[in-house]
Design a protein around this motif. Structure first.
Motif, short mmCIF file in Angstrom:
data_model
loop_
_atom_site.label_atom_id
_atom_site.label_comp_id
_atom_site.label_asym_id
_atom_site.label_seq_id
_atom_site.Cartn_x
_atom_site.Cartn_y
_atom_site.Cartn_z
N CYS A 13 -9.02 2.09 1.08
CA CYS A 13 -7.82 2.24 0.26
C CYS A 13 -7.01 3.40 0.80
O CYS A 13 -7.55 4.49 1.02
CB CYS A 13 -8.18 2.49 -1.20
SG CYS A 13 -6.72 2.71 -2.22
N TRP A 59 -12.48 4.81 -0.66
CA TRP A 59 -11.28 4.95 0.18
C TRP A 59 -11.61 4.65 1.64
O TRP A 59 -10.77 4.18 2.40
CB TRP A 59 -10.74 6.38 0.10
CG TRP A 59 -10.12 6.75 -1.21
CD1 TRP A 59 -10.00 5.95 -2.33
CD2 TRP A 59 -9.53 8.01 -1.57
NE1 TRP A 59 -9.39 6.65 -3.34
CE2 TRP A 59 -9.08 7.90 -2.91
CE3 TRP A 59 -9.34 9.21 -0.90
CZ2 TRP A 59 -8.45 8.96 -3.57
CZ3 TRP A 59 -8.71 10.27 -1.55
CH2 TRP A 59 -8.27 10.14 -2.87
N GLU A 70 -9.00 -1.07 -2.09
CA GLU A 70 -7.76 -1.83 -2.21
C GLU A 70 -7.93 -3.21 -1.59
O GLU A 70 -7.93 -3.36 -0.36
CB GLU A 70 -6.63 -1.07 -1.51
CG GLU A 70 -5.32 -1.82 -1.40
CD GLU A 70 -4.79 -2.32 -2.74
OE1 GLU A 70 -4.95 -3.52 -3.01
OE2 GLU A 70 -4.22 -1.51 -3.50
N GLY A 97 -3.09 -1.47 -5.88
CA GLY A 97 -2.19 -0.32 -6.03
C GLY A 97 -0.81 -0.62 -5.49
O GLY A 97 0.12 0.17 -5.64
N CYS A 136 -8.40 9.29 -8.79
CA CYS A 136 -8.91 7.92 -8.58
C CYS A 136 -10.33 7.80 -9.13
O CYS A 136 -11.14 8.73 -8.98
CB CYS A 136 -8.90 7.62 -7.09
SG CYS A 136 -9.93 6.24 -6.60
N HIS A 153 -4.09 4.44 -0.75
CA HIS A 153 -3.19 4.97 -1.78
C HIS A 153 -3.51 6.42 -2.16
O HIS A 153 -2.62 7.21 -2.41
CB HIS A 153 -3.27 4.11 -3.05
CG HIS A 153 -2.80 2.72 -2.87
ND1 HIS A 153 -1.50 2.40 -2.58
CD2 HIS A 153 -3.47 1.55 -2.94
CE1 HIS A 153 -1.38 1.08 -2.48
NE2 HIS A 153 -2.57 0.55 -2.69
S1 SF4 Z 1 -5.51 2.18 -5.62
FE1 SF4 Z 1 -7.39 2.25 -6.86
S2 SF4 Z 1 -9.02 2.77 -5.40
FE2 SF4 Z 1 -7.08 3.23 -4.39
S3 SF4 Z 1 -6.76 5.42 -4.78
FE3 SF4 Z 1 -5.67 4.28 -6.38
S4 SF4 Z 1 -7.13 4.13 -8.11
FE4 SF4 Z 1 -8.29 4.69 -6.26
#
Ligand code: SF4
Length: 175
Positions: free
Chosen positions: A26, A39, A73, A104, A33, A28
């Motif tokens: 991920c 991640w 993600e 996200g 989180c 984002h």
């Molecule tokens: S999209 Fe979901 S998994 Fe990725 S940083 Fe944001 S909360 Fe965390």
């Protein structure tokens, strides 16, 4: 693709009892989180044929309403490529089970792709078309509200994907 974990009987991430697949990777990096370990694209286990077959088998249980994809993600380009053929199999084998996805990214309801054009791949539209529900948008700590159902912050939309794609405008599955 790697996956971080699987919950085989989850009632928190979509309607009914579901199998929840938490994929790895991920970019984002949302503040606070809930799943930072995911991640890393290399975290967890390979999403190989054995685990795919196990999920397909478990989805056959009558009490399982469907599958939810979380992360990490699921719609990172690298993950789209692995998820598309797998979800296509689920759709063919279990047309009445539902597929929910948490992302996200933000859905562009007119194109059926992501608003972040750099994340669209040759699979994006076809993959999104397989979903029943898409919960979109990043988790925003300042908008966190524990009263919300199936989402963490109020900016996130619980989208009825089939209806949205049919009419080219956003229809919410839940307000
Ligand atoms: S999209 Fe979901 S998994 Fe990725 S940083 Fe944001 S909360 Fe965390």
């Amino acid at each position: 693709m790697n996956y971080a974990t699987i919950k085989w009987t989850d009632i928190a991430n979509g309607e009914g009892v579901r199998i929840s697949l938490f994929v790895s990777g991920c970019t984002h990096h949302c503040k606070n989180c809930f799943n930072q370990v995911a991640w890393d694209f290399d975290y967890g286990q390979p999403f190989d044929v054995d685990i795919q077959e196990k999920i397909l088998k478990e989805l056959g249980s009558t009490y399982i309403a469907g599958i939810s994809l979380l992360g990490g993600e699921p719609l990172e380009p690298k993950n789209q490529e692995s998820l598309y053929p797998f979800l296509k199999k689920i759709r063919e084998k279990y047309p009445n089970k539902t597929i929910w996805c948490y992302t996200g990214f933000i859905l562009d309801e007119e194109s059926g792709e992501l608003t972040d054009k750099t994340k669209n791949t040759r699979y994006t539209q076809d993959l999104i078309r397989l979903f029943d529900v898409l919960v979109d948008g990043p988790f925003i700590e300042e908008l966190k509200d524990i009263r919300l159902k199936f989402r963490g912050s109020s900016n996130q939309r619980v989208i009825d994907v089939q209806k949205t794609l049919k009419y080219g405008k956003c229809f919410l599955y839940l307000n």
